[in-house]
Design a protein around this motif. Sequence first.
Motif, PDB file in Angstrom:
ATOM      1  N   LEU A   1       0.835  -1.195   0.000  1.00 34.98           N
ATOM      2  CA  LEU A   1       0.000   0.000   0.000  1.00 34.98           C
ATOM      3  C   LEU A   1       0.874   1.250   0.000  1.00 34.98           C
ATOM      4  CD1 LEU A   1      -2.673  -1.004   2.683  1.00 34.98           C
ATOM      5  CD2 LEU A   1      -2.906  -1.124   0.204  1.00 34.98           C
ATOM      6  N   PRO A   2       0.359   2.367  -0.506  1.00 32.34           N
ATOM      7  CA  PRO A   2       1.123   3.619  -0.452  1.00 32.34           C
ATOM      8  C   PRO A   2       1.290   4.108   0.982  1.00 32.34           C
ATOM      9  CG  PRO A   2      -1.095   4.012  -1.287  1.00 32.34           C
ATOM     10  CD  PRO A   2      -0.926   2.526  -1.226  1.00 32.34           C
ATOM     11  N   GLU A   3       2.260   4.970   1.191  1.00 32.56           N
ATOM     12  CA  GLU A   3       2.613   5.446   2.542  1.00 32.56           C
ATOM     13  C   GLU A   3       1.428   6.054   3.275  1.00 32.56           C
ATOM     14  OE1 GLU A   3       3.281   8.765   5.227  1.00 32.56           O
ATOM     15  OE2 GLU A   3       2.960   9.049   3.074  1.00 32.56           O
ATOM     16  N   TYR A   4       0.572   6.793   2.555  1.00 31.56           N
ATOM     17  CA  TYR A   4      -0.537   7.481   3.228  1.00 31.56           C
ATOM     18  C   TYR A   4      -1.620   6.522   3.709  1.00 31.56           C
ATOM     19  CZ  TYR A   4      -2.931   7.086  -1.325  1.00 31.56           C
ATOM     20  OH  TYR A   4      -3.495   6.624  -2.481  1.00 31.56           O
ATOM     21  N   MET A   5      -1.553   5.233   3.297  1.00 35.10           N
ATOM     22  CA  MET A   5      -2.533   4.256   3.756  1.00 35.10           C
ATOM     23  C   MET A   5      -2.002   3.372   4.881  1.00 35.10           C
ATOM     24  SD  MET A   5      -4.444   3.058   0.231  1.00 35.10           S
ATOM     25  CE  MET A   5      -5.608   2.015   1.113  1.00 35.10           C
ATOM     26  N   VAL A   6      -0.772   3.594   5.304  1.00 36.95           N
ATOM     27  CA  VAL A   6      -0.213   2.836   6.424  1.00 36.95           C
ATOM     28  C   VAL A   6      -0.570   3.564   7.720  1.00 36.95           C
ATOM     29  CG1 VAL A   6       1.879   1.955   7.506  1.00 36.95           C
ATOM     30  CG2 VAL A   6       1.675   1.980   5.009  1.00 36.95           C
ATOM     31  N   PRO A   7      -1.307   2.932   8.637  1.00 36.36           N
ATOM     32  CA  PRO A   7      -1.727   3.617   9.862  1.00 36.36           C
ATOM     33  C   PRO A   7      -0.557   4.175  10.660  1.00 36.36           C
ATOM     34  CG  PRO A   7      -2.961   1.584   9.595  1.00 36.36           C
ATOM     35  CD  PRO A   7      -1.893   1.578   8.530  1.00 36.36           C
ATOM     36  N   ALA A   8      -0.803   5.314  11.290  1.00 38.29           N
ATOM     37  CA  ALA A   8       0.219   5.939  12.120  1.00 38.29           C
ATOM     38  C   ALA A   8       0.375   5.217  13.449  1.00 38.29           C
ATOM     39  CB  ALA A   8      -0.141   7.405  12.369  1.00 38.29           C
ATOM     40  N   ALA A   9      -0.662   4.497  13.870  1.00 43.36           N
ATOM     41  CA  ALA A   9      -0.610   3.792  15.156  1.00 43.36           C
ATOM     42  C   ALA A   9      -1.307   2.442  15.031  1.00 43.36           C
ATOM     43  CB  ALA A   9      -1.260   4.624  16.252  1.00 43.36           C
ATOM     44  N   PHE A  10      -0.801   1.473  15.770  1.00 44.04           N
ATOM     45  CA  PHE A  10      -1.393   0.134  15.828  1.00 44.04           C
ATOM     46  C   PHE A  10      -1.660  -0.195  17.295  1.00 44.04           C
ATOM     47  CE2 PHE A  10       0.740   0.242  11.834  1.00 44.04           C
ATOM     48  CZ  PHE A  10       0.070  -0.628  10.990  1.00 44.04           C
ATOM     49  N   VAL A  11      -2.823  -0.774  17.551  1.00 39.31           N
ATOM     50  CA  VAL A  11      -3.179  -1.201  18.902  1.00 39.31           C
ATOM     51  C   VAL A  11      -3.534  -2.684  18.841  1.00 39.31           C
ATOM     52  CG1 VAL A  11      -4.709  -0.882  20.875  1.00 39.31           C
ATOM     53  CG2 VAL A  11      -4.053   1.092  19.466  1.00 39.31           C
ATOM     54  N   VAL A  12      -2.801  -3.501  19.566  1.00 35.56           N
ATOM     55  CA  VAL A  12      -3.061  -4.946  19.604  1.00 35.56           C
ATOM     56  C   VAL A  12      -3.954  -5.244  20.807  1.00 35.56           C
ATOM     57  CG1 VAL A  12      -2.047  -7.244  19.771  1.00 35.56           C
ATOM     58  CG2 VAL A  12      -0.859  -5.446  18.485  1.00 35.56           C
ATOM     59  N   LEU A  13      -5.108  -5.843  20.555  1.00 34.94           N
ATOM     60  CA  LEU A  13      -6.089  -6.157  21.599  1.00 34.94           C
ATOM     61  C   LEU A  13      -6.351  -7.654  21.638  1.00 34.94           C
ATOM     62  CD1 LEU A  13      -8.721  -3.371  20.760  1.00 34.94           C
ATOM     63  CD2 LEU A  13      -6.998  -3.286  22.567  1.00 34.94           C
ATOM     64  N   ASP A  14      -6.743  -8.144  22.796  1.00 38.80           N
ATOM     65  CA  ASP A  14      -7.136  -9.551  22.904  1.00 38.80           C
ATOM     66  C   ASP A  14      -8.428  -9.803  22.124  1.00 38.80           C
ATOM     67  OD1 ASP A  14      -4.962 -10.137  24.510  1.00 38.80           O
ATOM     68  OD2 ASP A  14      -6.051  -9.679  26.359  1.00 38.80           O
ATOM     69  N   ALA A  15      -9.328  -8.824  22.150  1.00 45.25           N
ATOM     70  CA  ALA A  15     -10.600  -8.935  21.428  1.00 45.25           C
ATOM     71  C   ALA A  15     -11.113  -7.535  21.142  1.00 45.25           C
ATOM     72  CB  ALA A  15     -11.625  -9.729  22.236  1.00 45.25           C
ATOM     73  N   LEU A  16     -11.855  -7.383  20.054  1.00 42.93           N
ATOM     74  CA  LEU A  16     -12.454  -6.091  19.724  1.00 42.93           C
ATOM     75  C   LEU A  16     -13.726  -5.910  20.555  1.00 42.93           C
ATOM     76  CD1 LEU A  16     -12.141  -6.159  15.823  1.00 42.93           C
ATOM     77  CD2 LEU A  16     -10.689  -4.926  17.439  1.00 42.93           C
ATOM     78  N   PRO A  17     -13.970  -4.707  21.070  1.00 42.36           N
ATOM     79  CA  PRO A  17     -15.196  -4.472  21.847  1.00 42.36           C
ATOM     80  C   PRO A  17     -16.423  -4.560  20.947  1.00 42.36           C
ATOM     81  CG  PRO A  17     -14.053  -2.401  21.427  1.00 42.36           C
ATOM     82  CD  PRO A  17     -13.140  -3.495  20.953  1.00 42.36           C
ATOM     83  N   LEU A  18     -17.461  -5.221  21.436  1.00 43.10           N
ATOM     84  CA  LEU A  18     -18.681  -5.411  20.649  1.00 43.10           C
ATOM     85  C   LEU A  18     -19.857  -4.705  21.295  1.00 43.10           C
ATOM     86  CD1 LEU A  18     -18.373  -9.231  19.816  1.00 43.10           C
ATOM     87  CD2 LEU A  18     -17.571  -7.283  18.460  1.00 43.10           C
ATOM     88  N   SER A  19     -20.777  -4.234  20.471  1.00 43.73           N
ATOM     89  CA  SER A  19     -22.011  -3.631  20.970  1.00 43.73           C
ATOM     90  C   SER A  19     -23.019  -4.739  21.282  1.00 43.73           C
ATOM     91  CB  SER A  19     -22.585  -2.668  19.923  1.00 43.73           C
ATOM     92  OG  SER A  19     -22.900  -3.376  18.734  1.00 43.73           O
ATOM     93  N   SER A  20     -24.198  -4.351  21.746  1.00 42.59           N
ATOM     94  CA  SER A  20     -25.203  -5.339  22.135  1.00 42.59           C
ATOM     95  C   SER A  20     -25.704  -6.170  20.954  1.00 42.59           C
ATOM     96  CB  SER A  20     -26.395  -4.628  22.796  1.00 42.59           C
ATOM     97  OG  SER A  20     -26.940  -3.654  21.914  1.00 42.59           O
TER      98      SER A  20
END
Length: 284
Positions: free
Chosen positions: A175-194
């Motif tokens: 991917l081009p440079e502008y599509m590479v995220p500036a930050a990455f967060v590694v989580l055990d699980a993504l938060p889900l809504s009801s």
Amino acid sequence: PTECSDDVTHAFLSSPPASSVVPIGRPVCNTRLYVLDSLLRPCPLGIPGELFVAGTGVGRGYLFDASRTAVSFIPDPFSSSPGARLYRTGDRVRWLPDGSLDFLGRIDFQVKLRGFRIELGEIEASLRQLPAVRDVVVLVRQDSPGDARLVAYVTPKADASLEVEALKLHLSQGLPEYMVPAAFVVLDALPLSSNGKVDRKALPLPDADASRASSFVPPRTRTEALLCGLFARLLRLERVGIHDDFFALGGHSLLATRLVAHVREALGLELPLRALFEASSPAL
């Protein structure tokens, strides 16, 4: 989609897919599928577009909501039947060589950042190609005025681990440079809504300072201290070490131009912008 009797595609899998992304298949009976661009022109093989559905399964519209119906159910330009309509799904897909469809994300997840139009689903699809990635969500965060940036939230598969640098390297190769995220967060699980969907508002703020705490190296000279201070001010960070990379911390070309101007003002040096891309940390 509910607007088309729930099922419009099917796929037969005789063996596990080669990657974690499973094609959504081919149209079911009495259904036609189109991948169209913004001018309702068919997209060639492999070119992303929006998925439109035609055929007997397409609903009549939304009850008591004529304006929404007019947007989502449009006249079918590919049919000779009077009153035939297409349903605009809002899904971004592409045709694969075997005639099946590859789901890439939602059209309404397209964002504009620093003048570039970015498909968040394209970044997510690229990250899902990695064997250790279980799920991923990419979004634009603006936690302080004027500081919009891409952030990727990634969860690992069981017994797997994820390294941020490896994620960045993988994306930068495709991917081009502008599509590479500036930050990455590694989580055990993504938060889900009801209702079981990802709760994007509950995703945590990236903690860049905490992730760099163990590798922080303070400035050794007055010039390094000044450069670290300029980095921190522009990137809105509490502190920056001499080996911290300007672009890895969320810097981009516009901020790089401002940094060059600040260096000129503070040190009286005409620093070429190219020099910052070649050596993007404060270390001397």
